[in-house]
Design a protein around this motif. Structure first.
Motif, PDB file in Angstrom:
ATOM      1  N   VAL A  38      42.633  50.938  56.411  1.00 23.06           N
ATOM      2  CA  VAL A  38      42.356  51.667  55.179  1.00 23.06           C
ATOM      3  C   VAL A  38      43.460  52.695  54.939  1.00 23.06           C
ATOM      4  CG1 VAL A  38      40.757  53.261  54.043  1.00 23.06           C
ATOM      5  CG2 VAL A  38      39.860  51.348  55.377  1.00 23.06           C
ATOM      6  N   GLY A  39      43.905  52.803  53.675  1.00 18.91           N
ATOM      7  CA  GLY A  39      44.929  53.783  53.308  1.00 18.91           C
ATOM      8  C   GLY A  39      45.349  53.576  51.867  1.00 18.91           C
ATOM      9  N   ASP A  48      42.725  52.215  49.806  1.00 20.65           N
ATOM     10  CA  ASP A  48      42.724  50.770  49.617  1.00 20.65           C
ATOM     11  C   ASP A  48      42.359  50.143  50.968  1.00 20.65           C
ATOM     12  OD1 ASP A  48      43.834  51.050  46.902  1.00 20.65           O
ATOM     13  OD2 ASP A  48      45.638  51.702  47.951  1.00 20.65           O
ATOM     14  N   LYS A  49      42.181  48.846  50.982  1.00 24.74           N
ATOM     15  CA  LYS A  49      41.731  48.205  52.219  1.00 24.74           C
ATOM     16  C   LYS A  49      42.495  46.905  52.475  1.00 24.74           C
ATOM     17  CE  LYS A  49      37.352  48.233  53.340  1.00 24.74           C
ATOM     18  NZ  LYS A  49      35.902  47.923  53.416  1.00 24.74           N
ATOM     19  N   VAL A  50      42.815  46.692  53.747  1.00 24.39           N
ATOM     20  CA  VAL A  50      43.454  45.454  54.202  1.00 24.39           C
ATOM     21  C   VAL A  50      42.578  44.873  55.304  1.00 24.39           C
ATOM     22  CG1 VAL A  50      45.505  44.435  55.258  1.00 24.39           C
ATOM     23  CG2 VAL A  50      45.748  46.354  53.662  1.00 24.39           C
ATOM     24  N   PHE A 107      47.914  45.436  61.310  1.00 22.17           N
ATOM     25  CA  PHE A 107      48.379  45.919  60.011  1.00 22.17           C
ATOM     26  C   PHE A 107      48.159  47.423  59.951  1.00 22.17           C
ATOM     27  CE2 PHE A 107      47.768  41.471  59.312  1.00 22.17           C
ATOM     28  CZ  PHE A 107      48.734  41.125  58.381  1.00 22.17           C
ATOM     29  N   ILE A 108      49.184  48.147  59.501  1.00 25.62           N
ATOM     30  CA  ILE A 108      49.052  49.590  59.333  1.00 25.62           C
ATOM     31  C   ILE A 108      49.571  49.977  57.952  1.00 25.62           C
ATOM     32  CG2 ILE A 108      49.230  50.095  61.802  1.00 25.62           C
ATOM     33  CD1 ILE A 108      52.108  50.946  61.333  1.00 25.62           C
ATOM     34  N   ILE A 109      49.001  51.039  57.414  1.00 27.98           N
ATOM     35  CA  ILE A 109      49.459  51.601  56.138  1.00 27.98           C
ATOM     36  C   ILE A 109      50.132  52.924  56.456  1.00 27.98           C
ATOM     37  CG2 ILE A 109      48.767  52.493  53.885  1.00 27.98           C
ATOM     38  CD1 ILE A 109      46.393  50.505  54.011  1.00 27.98           C
ATOM     39  N   LEU A 114      52.813  48.824  53.509  1.00 29.61           N
ATOM     40  CA  LEU A 114      52.022  48.010  54.423  1.00 29.61           C
ATOM     41  C   LEU A 114      52.948  47.406  55.464  1.00 29.61           C
ATOM     42  CD1 LEU A 114      49.354  46.610  55.212  1.00 29.61           C
ATOM     43  CD2 LEU A 114      49.979  44.766  53.636  1.00 29.61           C
ATOM     44  N   LYS A 115      52.593  47.579  56.744  1.00 28.06           N
ATOM     45  CA  LYS A 115      53.393  47.006  57.819  1.00 28.06           C
ATOM     46  C   LYS A 115      52.555  46.014  58.621  1.00 28.06           C
ATOM     47  CE  LYS A 115      56.539  50.917  58.440  1.00 28.06           C
ATOM     48  NZ  LYS A 115      57.072  51.914  59.403  1.00 28.06           N
TER      49      LYS A 115
END
Length: 203
Positions: A38-39, A48-50, A107-109, A114-115
């Motif tokens: 989340v970020g 936002d969400k991934v 995954f990181i924000i 987005l990475k």
């Protein structure tokens, strides 16, 4: 109305219902959530969400990445990206049901980008995407691999600057060895929904 016309209309309606049901069923198979980040990705000061989900009913264990963005004047999140190509299945068909040996990417924000962090065949990579004009574009790649002894081989790829820098480092040292820089050809920044895991390995 002629009988043939009625039959055709009935057939089309049934086909549409069947297609919808099939899509709904396929979607439901991605029932195991394995990643959740989340970020703020679209710079609107809202989260936002991934998420990454696994299809546990498919023997290959495919993985789906989805990105949800906050909407103006709404607390709801909207799905903007859904892809099953970006991450390799855990038991790919081309490996005849054998485990691929790789961990599921993280995954990181960070700073609005987005990475995706991968560890494939003992090579660690970071893929950085930016959100621009309703797309997530790949802009940077960094990689590092260890020779099993005292040296790492590293690469920094900047798709915006169209450059690739490669070098080596000895463990425990900040000294850069054998630094090489070259230009790369790229016409347009790749979009996350168009990329497959094999595409990423080509860079």
């Amino acid at each position: 109305m002629k009988k043939s016309s009625r039959c055709l209309i009935l057939f089309l309606l049934l086909a549409k219902v069947n297609l919808y049901s099939q899509k709904a069923a396929d979607k439901d198979h991605y029932s195991l959530q394995v990643r959740n980040e989340v970020g703020d990705l679209n710079n609107d000061q809202h989260d936002d969400k991934v998420i990454v989900e696994m299809d546990v009913k498919d023997d290959t264990r495919p993985l789906r990445l989805q990105i949800f963005l906050s909407q103006p004047n709404s607390k709801k999140l909207q799905l903007v990206v859904s892809t099953t190509k970006l991450i390799e299945s855990q038991y790919p068909a081309d490996k005849k049901g054998e485990y691929n040996g790789n961990t599921i990417p993280d995954f990181i924000i960070e700073d609005g980008h987005l990475k995706m962090l991968t560890d494939i065949n003992d090579r660690k990579s970071s893929y950085e995407f930016r959100y621009k004009q309703n797309n997530f574009e790949l802009i940077k790649i960094s990689r590092v691999s260890w020779d099993g002894k005292n040296t790492t081989a590293e690469a920094e790829i900047d798709l915006l600057a169209k450059t690739k820098i490669e070098f080596e480092q000895e463990l425990g040292s900040d000294k850069i060895l054998n630094k090489r820089k070259k230009g790369i050809k790229i016409e347009a920044l790749p979009k996350i929904q168009d990329l497959s895991f094999s595409d990423l390995e080509q860079y």
